[in-house]
Design a protein around this motif. Structure first.
Motif, PDB file in Angstrom:
ATOM      1  N   VAL A 140     -12.341  11.783  22.269  1.00  0.00           N
ATOM      2  CA  VAL A 140     -13.507  12.471  22.014  1.00  0.00           C
ATOM      3  C   VAL A 140     -14.796  12.641  22.651  1.00  0.00           C
ATOM      4  CG1 VAL A 140     -13.521  14.326  19.896  1.00  0.00           C
ATOM      5  CG2 VAL A 140     -11.175  13.327  19.923  1.00  0.00           C
ATOM      6  N   VAL A 141     -15.188  13.652  23.326  1.00  0.00           N
ATOM      7  CA  VAL A 141     -17.058  13.781  23.130  1.00  0.00           C
ATOM      8  C   VAL A 141     -17.585  14.619  22.510  1.00  0.00           C
ATOM      9  CG1 VAL A 141     -18.199  13.640  25.246  1.00  0.00           C
ATOM     10  CG2 VAL A 141     -16.057  12.620  25.887  1.00  0.00           C
ATOM     11  N   THR A 142     -18.629  14.090  21.974  1.00  0.00           N
ATOM     12  CA  THR A 142     -19.949  15.110  21.085  1.00  0.00           C
ATOM     13  C   THR A 142     -21.128  15.217  21.362  1.00  0.00           C
ATOM     14  OG1 THR A 142     -18.794  13.801  18.879  1.00  0.00           O
ATOM     15  CG2 THR A 142     -20.963  14.361  18.413  1.00  0.00           C
ATOM     16  N   VAL A 143     -20.809  16.249  21.886  1.00  0.00           N
ATOM     17  CA  VAL A 143     -22.319  17.022  22.767  1.00  0.00           C
ATOM     18  C   VAL A 143     -23.061  17.587  21.859  1.00  0.00           C
ATOM     19  CG1 VAL A 143     -22.864  17.997  25.039  1.00  0.00           C
ATOM     20  CG2 VAL A 143     -20.614  16.431  24.847  1.00  0.00           C
TER      21      VAL A 143
ATOM     22  N   THR B 117     -18.534  13.855  36.041  1.00  0.00           N
ATOM     23  CA  THR B 117     -19.669  13.923  34.626  1.00  0.00           C
ATOM     24  C   THR B 117     -19.887  15.082  33.092  1.00  0.00           C
ATOM     25  OG1 THR B 117     -21.618  15.219  35.735  1.00  0.00           O
ATOM     26  CG2 THR B 117     -20.958  12.485  36.395  1.00  0.00           C
ATOM     27  N   VAL B 118     -21.150  14.700  32.302  1.00  0.00           N
ATOM     28  CA  VAL B 118     -20.515  15.600  31.679  1.00  0.00           C
ATOM     29  C   VAL B 118     -20.694  16.914  31.978  1.00  0.00           C
ATOM     30  CG1 VAL B 118     -21.672  15.743  29.094  1.00  0.00           C
ATOM     31  CG2 VAL B 118     -20.338  13.564  29.487  1.00  0.00           C
TER      32      VAL B 118
ATOM     33  N   ASP C 194     -17.159   6.632  31.332  1.00  0.00           N
ATOM     34  CA  ASP C 194     -17.395   5.431  31.099  1.00  0.00           C
ATOM     35  C   ASP C 194     -17.324   5.676  29.510  1.00  0.00           C
ATOM     36  OD1 ASP C 194     -17.186   4.417  33.447  1.00  0.00           O
ATOM     37  OD2 ASP C 194     -19.916   4.792  33.773  1.00  0.00           O
ATOM     38  N   LEU C 195     -17.013   6.428  28.644  1.00  0.00           N
ATOM     39  CA  LEU C 195     -18.015   6.901  27.171  1.00  0.00           C
ATOM     40  C   LEU C 195     -16.330   5.881  26.655  1.00  0.00           C
ATOM     41  CD1 LEU C 195     -18.296  10.854  27.502  1.00  0.00           C
ATOM     42  CD2 LEU C 195     -20.144   9.067  26.736  1.00  0.00           C
TER      43      LEU C 195
END
Lengths: 117, 237
Positions: B88-91, B35-36, B83-84
């Motif tokens: 590139v994941v922005t948090v 998970t994130v 699942d995103l």
């Protein structure tokens, strides 16, 4: 945090809903009769003027006017309450909106009421 | 293991005060099933120990890890990285709240709103001495969809009305108010109504539905607000 009791929210909300429903109904009638929908056709002075001179249509248009003015200005007032936080500024804007509403109401009324074909 | 870039919002009150914060990139390998929150834990434990965020249960119960992931509010422990659909994941920290450090926001204003509606059972009659305050299965069913809130703050943080009017009670507090309003055992309506029936209360909601989209527990706060309004309408007419 204190949450003092203030008034106005309920009635502003209620009449926004009621005038919204009324506006949809009035708009449908307006389009159906004035523009003779769904058939359509040319809208001419000779066709429209006699109808606008009747008492029923004057009441209809005045109701339309009051609903549209209230719905529009009350909507602006709701947005103002979200974004303007100073109570003094809110009060000024509130009275300005009321004045604008009254002026537009009078303008509309003197156009609708004395109309003769 | 797949390579991901995590663009994480950073704000250190000692260094970044007066700025709007900065974004730091971490390139890490993400294992299947992460998970994130797992990814943030990996960054904190192996890459950069200075990263600050809240977490506790890792199972979507405590509501600590509410944050904005790829622009959408959710809890990090329930959001699978795979699942995103992006590499590139922005948090970012939850919007609408003051950032204390990195992904940690000041939740006090959020709790203040909740306390204002007295979020507990109020009953003046004495409880039965030999058992609990009982409720019929039908009455209990009325609470479904209202009691499951984990106080993560995703709803209130996604509410444009709350962004504009910080005194607005917000979807969370109003849903909690609705939960007690329909509880057959509760007698506290009179004590709560002043906070609810306020210009920063139930009438301020513009039915934008952001809270419904944001809720990781899939609760419908907007419907709860509408139910509250219906109750107040019945009470007035």
């Amino acid at each position: 945090m204190k949450f003092p009791r203030t008034s106005g929210g309920f009635y502003a909300w209620l009449f926004q809903r009621l005038t919204g429903i009324l506006l949809v109904i009035l708009l449908i009638i307006h389009f159906a009769i004035t523009h003779n929908l769904p058939k359509g056709g040319e809208v001419t002075y000779a066709l429209v003027a006699p109808r606008l001179a009747t008492a029923t249509w004057k009441v209809f248009d005045l109701t339309f006017l009051v609903c549209a003015l209230f719905h529009g200005l009350n909507g602006v007032w709701m947005v103002v309450q979200d974004y303007v936080h100073s109570e003094t500024a809110q009060a000024w804007i509130f009275y300005a909106l009321c004045t604008l509403g009254l002026v537009l109401l009078v303008l509309g009324a003197i156009t609708v009421i004395p109309f003769k074909a | 293991m797949a390579e991901y870039i995590f663009r994480v919002f950073r704000y250190d009150p000692e260094k970044d005060e007066g700025t709007r914060g900065r974004v730091q990139e971490y390139k890490i390998g993400v294992e299947r099933g992460w998970t994130v929150l797992d990814a943030l834990n990996y960054i904190k434990w192996h890459v950069d120990g200075s990263l600050a965020y809240r977490r506790a249960c890792r199972h979507g119960i405590c509501g600590s890890c509410g944050m904005t992931i790829n622009g959408k509010n959710t809890i990090a422990c329930e959001q699978q990285v795979a699942d995103l659909g992006t590499q590139v994941v922005t948090v970012e920290p939850l919007r609408g709240f003051r950032v204390i450090k990195d992904l940690i926001v000041d939740m006090e204003p959020f709790y203040d709103k909740l306390y204002a509606i007295k979020p507990y059972l109020i009953a003046y009659s004495d409880p039965p001495t030999d058992k609990e305050r009982l409720q019929s299965p039908e009455d209990r069913k009325l609470l479904d969809g209202k009691y499951e809130c984990i106080l993560c703050g995703c709803c209130t943080s996604s509410c444009p009305t709350y962004w504009a009017d910080k005194e607005f009670l917000g979807p969370n507090a109003l849903m909690k108010a609705a939960r007690f309003a329909v509880d057959s055992r509760d007698e506290g309506w009179e004590e709560r109504v002043n906070a609810i029936d306020d210009k920063h209360g139930v009438w301020r909601c513009h039915t934008i539905f952001n809270c419904v989209e944001a809720c990781p527990k899939e609760l419908n706060a907007t419907r709860a607000i509408v139910e509250l309004r219906r109750l107040m309408l019945k009470g007035r007419l």
